[in-house]
Structure formats: structure tokens, C-alpha cells
Design an enzyme around this catalytic site. Structure first.
Site, PDB file in Angstrom:
ATOM      1  CG  ASP A 261     -23.663  38.964  10.462  1.00  0.00           C
ATOM      2  OD1 ASP A 261     -22.508  39.096   9.995  1.00  0.00           O
ATOM      3  OD2 ASP A 261     -23.923  38.233  11.428  1.00  0.00           O
ATOM      4  CD  GLU A 262     -25.987  39.560  14.693  1.00  0.00           C
ATOM      5  OE1 GLU A 262     -26.997  39.315  15.371  1.00  0.00           O
ATOM      6  OE2 GLU A 262     -24.918  38.918  14.791  1.00  0.00           O
ATOM      7  CB  VAL A 263     -22.385  46.635  11.259  1.00  0.00           C
ATOM      8  CG1 VAL A 263     -21.255  47.608  11.543  1.00  0.00           C
ATOM      9  CG2 VAL A 263     -21.986  45.639  10.186  1.00  0.00           C
TER      10      VAL A 263
ATOM     11  CG  HIS B 280     -20.009  39.160  13.762  1.00  0.00           C
ATOM     12  ND1 HIS B 280     -20.396  38.382  14.818  1.00  0.00           N
ATOM     13  CD2 HIS B 280     -21.139  39.741  13.283  1.00  0.00           C
ATOM     14  CE1 HIS B 280     -21.714  38.471  14.965  1.00  0.00           C
ATOM     15  NE2 HIS B 280     -22.179  39.299  14.046  1.00  0.00           N
TER      16      HIS B 280
ATOM     17  CD  GLU C 133     -27.958  41.733   9.141  1.00  0.00           C
ATOM     18  OE1 GLU C 133     -27.925  40.821   8.278  1.00  0.00           O
ATOM     19  OE2 GLU C 133     -27.714  41.543  10.348  1.00  0.00           O
TER      20      GLU C 133
END
Ligand SMILES: *[C@@H]1O[C@H](CO)[C@@H](O)[C@H](O)[C@H]1NC(C)=O
Ligand SMILES: *[C@@H]1O[C@H](CO)[C@@H](O)[C@H](O)[C@H]1NC(C)=O
Ligand SMILES: *[C@@H]1O[C@H](CO)[C@@H](O)[C@H](O)[C@H]1NC(C)=O
Ligand SMILES: *[C@@H]1O[C@H](CO)[C@@H](O)[C@H](O)[C@H]1NC(C)=O
Length: 540
Positions: free
Chosen positions: A337-339, A277, A390
């Protein structure tokens, strides 16, 4: 859990509580379900009597009790008195039809008493005591709290007790309220990267939060799409990474938000999400992002923050040093998050680094390595970190006290059980993604969530410190933020403040309808719950 607020009371608080209980015993209690009472969120105990008190706008005052630790120099309270006077009287037309209120029926003053240190110049924190006792009787009502933060919550409740009858008179039933929050962390997440939100809109949100007793503004300030935070150390980040030079939060803007929030007992929790992000970070900071490769050539695109360069960590340490002084809160949210691992996987230097570190092509280990570096930085700055789930799930070795925010609905209660079993505090937001919209009254589904509905010991449940309603910004800007948030977020507000047993949807509906009208009257463009009307509309 519901003992939490009481557990914090020390001796003087306890004495005040006993006095209040003694007063209650002498009261002729009438726990009334009158449709006119529209307190939101519902306090822990409410006693009302049929005895009506009248307030005259020209002869009503807020003041500090002679025994209070606060006086007129306490700006937080003086400002709150001014605000609540306006909320109670200012938005109505004054009807001067009735003149003299018989003195035995008049409520002339609300006297405020802060028992412990006034904290008038300090910032609220996770341990701030927000409990209060409110005794509404003529001619002087009293509001007693250990700290100013409890006074702010009590003033909101007091203002909700007063209504204007059909003759235009301001009226309140005699009442006695004892109240404290169930959870200490009650937040709203706003996202100023997907769309810029003008400062004015953020301040409006803080107003509405105070009406619903929220106490944390989680400011997801930057993301892939834009970097509106103007850094003093690295001005190129927003010069290049913002949507435009007028879509930027200057240091002065940030101070304005923090101060406005403080005056409402609201903490500002900044989030600088990394290593994913972060696309917008790359525009103003050379070499911060990982170059992605295609067929052993750099493809010209970039991935997450580059975790293998020393320059990355010296940059981050300077940036977070600044953030830790700009934002006074004890906590910084680090995201995590969300790597997306594809870019790291494509880059030969990254693979080489991993081989040397013995990471075995396990990209979660690389992510943990990165997060560990950042977590250590924050802890060296004497701040505490909050991370998305995460980072915990991927087995990062977390420093004790790191707070994990749970946002995924899958196995949501299991996750709460697992994280708290490992001893980490938790913030819940999975069931409260308000950017997802549905036809109908979706506030009911938010309202019906019980945060502690997982198998676990009482110690584990103590680790759930609260929750957040999140309004991500992909489809939200200043035009629709307020109606999309309110009153849907109010449902989350009551769930996090009120007692666990407060679950009656029909009672909530009746109160929320009126609470929503109250917000509208106070200038918050809260959307309707369903068909109907607001009483004040006809009088405008
Ligand atoms: C209470 O609400 C009802 C309608 O819900 C209204 O008819 C009545 O006048 C209200 N009473 C007062 C004192 O405002
Ligand atoms: C307030 O007082 C009125 C008038 O006596 C009474 O009808 C009403 O039930 C009371 N409301 C509450 C919430 O006690
Ligand atoms: C990066 O820092 C580490 C530890 O301080 C050091 O061993 C290493 O040589 C540095 N790498 C470069 C390329 O400067
Ligand atoms: C979490 O807990 C559940 C049982 O409560 C268990 O089945 C599951 O394997 C745990 N998950 C992890 C990642 O530990």
C-alpha cells in the site's frame, strides 16, 4: 452465504445435525427474548426453555464423550476446559449458602464430542470447521463438533449461557444451540511498529478475540517507524531498526504468540509490508532502500525498497523464507500500500532501469514488477499472499487465489464488485478502522455495515471471505489498546459471525452491554458503551 458452515459438514456431521434437529422437534421451543440472555455474537439458532438448571462449582466437570475422537491427551481442549471453568466460576465469590441441588435440576457435566479428526496438534486454517451443536440439559450437557475448533467456539457460547442469580447460584436455562460462522476470516489487525506492544498485551488481545469468536490476528509487525521482529537470518534488522533492544519480538516471543493463538483457534497472519512503509528496514540492511536524488546528487534520504537491484530480491527471498517457516499459517500479508513514487522518480538508475524494461516512466509498472517478484517468491514457498488493494488497482498480474484486502472507503462497494468480478477473494476492512475515534456510540456504525451489499453474482459474494477490524498504532500503545478495541471490535465480530439478518441495534445494545461487562469481569479493560453499571462490580 449462511449455508457455508453447513456446506462443509460431511456425513457424520450431517447425522449429528439431524439428531440435533430431531431433538429440537421434541423440545418445547420458546424463542425467548429474555433480557438475561446475552450471547455475543448471536448464534445461528438458539432455543431456550424456562427450565432452569443449577451448577455447583464443586460438582461440575468438562469431559470427553466416550465416542469422541478426542481424549485427555488433547491439550487444546484440556486447556480450554481449565480456562472456561475459571471464566464460569473462578471470578465470582462462591456462595456456599445453598448445599444440595436436587439432582433433577443439576447440570453436572458438559460432555464434548469431536466427530472427525481431532486436529489437536495442528494449526487452525482458513478452511477450519468451527460449527458446533450445544445441547444444555440435565444432568449432562453435550457439545458436538466436527473439529476441536468448533468445540472452542461452543465452549465460549456455553460459558455465556451461565449466570449467577441474586442468591449466588450458578444457573443456565435448558437450551439447544446450533451454530456456525457466516465468514471464515474474522480478524483483528494490530500494529506493533508505530508503538511496540508487549507480548502480554498481545496475549490479552487474543483472549478478548476468543470471547468474540475472532479467528485471525493480523500482525502488522514492522513499518517505517520500527522493525521489532528479530530475524534469525538478518539480526541487524531489529538490532538497528527497533526502537530499542528491549522493544523486540524474539523468536521465542513469536512462538509464544502463535501457540497462545492456536489454543484459542486463532491464526496468526504476519504482515511484512513493502516496498513502501519500510524506512526502518534501511537501518539494518545496507542498500535495501532507494537513494533519493536532489539536483542530480544523492540527497541523503531514502525512499521505498530499491526494486532495481538483484541484491534486493536475494535478501527478500531469504527473509521471506524465514518468515514462511516461523509463521505456520498458509498466508503471508505482503502489504503493497501507499507507495510514494517521488524518490524512484528522482533516481537516475531507477529511470534507466525503467527505460530498459520499457516501463515508459509509469511507476505503477515498476511497482507491479516489484510486487510480482515478491508474489512469485511466496508462491514458490507454497504459501498464499494477501495484499492491500493498491496492488490490484495498479493492475499487477496477480496469481489466482491471491487475496485482496480493501481498506479505502472511496467507492468501497464498487471495489468489492470489481475485485470479485476479476475472481479474487476479498477481505474487508475499509469500514472498520477502529483507530479513528468519534464521540458517542460508533460501534453502531460498524455494526450496520453489510459486507455483501454490492451488485454481484452469488459466486462473487462467495469470494468475500471475511473482514478485519484494524487498530493502527499511531496513537495506540499498551495503555489504550484494549479499551479502544473492545467492545467496538465486538460489533465487527458479530457482523462477521452471525446471520445476515441479525441487525437489530436495540437488541444488540442490550446484549453488548452485558457482553462488555462479561469481558471486564474476565479481565479485559473494555470501555463502557454508555451510562450504566456492571452487576459484578457491586460484588467485588
Ligand atoms: C435478569 O435481569 C434483570 C435486570 O435486567 C434482573 O432484575 C433479574 O434479576 C435478572 N434475572 C436473573 C435470573 O438473573
Ligand atoms: C430462563 O428461565 C427463567 C425461569 O424459568 C425464565 O423466566 C426465563 O425467561 C428463561 N430465559 C430464557 C432465555 O429462556
Ligand atoms: C541481475 O540478474 C539478472 C537475471 O538473473 C541478470 O541478467 C543481471 O545481469 C543481474 N544484474 C547484475 C547487476 O548482476
Ligand atoms: C468498478 O466497477 C464500477 C461499476 O461497478 C465501474 O464503474 C468502475 O469503472 C470499475 N472500476 C474499475 C477500476 O474497473
Amino acid at each position: 452465504m449462511e449455508q457455508r458452515g453447513l456446506g462443509r459438514l460431511r456425513l457424520p456431521g450431517l447425522l449429528a445435525l439431524l439428531a440435533a434437529l430431531a431433538a429440537l422437534a421434541a423440545w418445547s421451543p420458546r424463542v425467548s427474548a429474555s433480557r438475561n440472555l446475552s450471547l455475543w455474537p448471536l448464534p445461528v439458532t438458539v432455543r431456550t426453555t424456562p427450565r432452569l438448571l443449577y451448577l455447583s462449582p464443586g460438582n461440575f466437570f468438562f469431559g470427553h464423550s466416550p465416542t469422541s475422537k478426542t481424549g485427555p491427551s488433547c491439550a487444546v481442549l484440556q486447556e480450554a476446559f481449565r480456562r472456561y471453568y475459571a471464566y464460569i466460576f473462578g471470578t465470582y465469590k462462591w456462595h456456599r449458602g445453598y448445599n444440595k441441588i436436587p439432582s433433577e435440576m443439576e447440570l453436572q457435566k458438559l460432555e464434548v464430542s469431536v466427530i472427525m479428526d481431532p486436529e489437536c496438534d495442528s494449526f487452525p486454517s482458513i478452511t477450519s470447521d468451527e460449527s458446533y451443536n450445544l445441547l444444555v440439559q440435565g444432568p449432562v450437557a453435550t457439545l458436538t463438533a466436527n473439529r476441536v475448533w468448533g468445540v472452542l467456539r461452543g465452549l465460549e457460547t456455553f460459558s455465556q449461557l451461565i449466570y449467577q442469580d441474586s442468591y449466588g447460584a450458578f444457573t443456565a436455562n435448558e437450551s439447544n444451540i446450533v451454530d456456525s460462522p457466516r465468514f471464515p476470516h474474522r480478524g483483528i489487525l494490530i500494529d506493533t511498529s508505530r508503538h511496540f506492544l508487549p507480548v502480554k498485551t498481545i496475549l490479552k488481545t487474543l483472549d478478548a478475540m476468543a470471547f468474540n469468536k475472532f479467528n485471525v490476528l493480523h500482525w502488522h509487525i514492522v513499518d517505517d517507524q520500527s522493525f521489532p521482529y528479530q530475524s534469525i537470518t538478518f539480526p541487524e534488522l531489529s538490532n538497528k531498526g527497533s526502537y530499542s533492544l528491549s522493544h523486540v519480538y524474539t523468536p521465542n516471543d513469536v512462538r509464544t504468540v502463535i501457540e497462545y493463538a492456536r489454543f484459542r483457534g486463532i491464526r496468526v497472519l504476519p504482515e511484512f509490508d513493502s516496498p513502501g512503509h519500510t524506512a526502518s528496514w534501511g537501518k539494518g540492511q545496507k542498500d535495501i532502500l532507494t537513494p533519493c536524488y536532489h539536483a542530480s546528487e544523492p540527497s541523503g534520504t531514502f525512499g521505498p525498497i530499491n526494486p532495481i537491484l538483484n541484491s534486493t530480491y536475494s535478501f527478500l527471498s531469504k527473509l521471506f523464507k524465514e518468515i514462511s517457516t516461523v509463521f505456520p499459517d498458509e498466508f503471508i500479508h505482503l502489504g503493497g500500500d501507499e507507495v510514494d513514487f517521488n524518490c524512484w522518480e528522482s533516481n537516475p538508475a531507477v529511470l534507466n532501469f525503467m527505460m530498459n524494461k520499457g516501463f515508459d516512466r509509469n511507476f505503477k509498472k515498476l511497482q507491479s514488477f516489484y510486487m510480482q517478484m515478491v508474489l512469485d517468491m511466496i508462491s514458490a514457498m507454497k504459501k498464499r499472499s494477501i495484499i492491500w488493494q493498491e496492488v490490484y488497482d495498479d493492475e499487477g498480474k496477480l496469481i489466482p487465489g491471491t487475496v485482496v484486502q480493501v481498506w479505502k472507503m472511496d467507492n468501497f462497494y464498487n471495489e468489492l464488485g470489481n475485485i470479485t468480478a476479476a475472481g479474487f477473494p476479498v477481505i474487508i476492512s475499509a469500514p472498520w478502522y477502529l483507530d479513528t475515534i468519534h464521540y458517542g456510540q460508533d460501534w453502531r456504525q460498524y455494526y450496520s455495515v453489510e459486507p455483501l451489499n454490492f451488485a454481484g453474482t452469488p459466486e462473487q459474494k462467495q469470494l468475500v471471505i471475511g473482514g478485519e477490524a484494524c487498530i493502527w498504532g499511531e496513537y495506540v500503545d499498551a495503555t489504550n489498546l484494549t479499551p479502544r478495541l473492545w467492545p467496538r471490535a465486538s460489533a465487527v465480530g458479530e457482523r462477521l459471525w452471525s446471520h445476515q439478518d441479525v441487525t437489530d441495534l436495540e437488541d444488540a445494545y442490550r446484549r453488548l452491554i452485558r457482553h462488555r461487562c462479561r469481558m471486564v469481569r474476565r479481565g479485559i479493560a473494555a470501555q463502557p458503551l454508555f451510562t450504566g453499571y456492571c452487576e459484578h462490580e457491586g460484588r467485588m
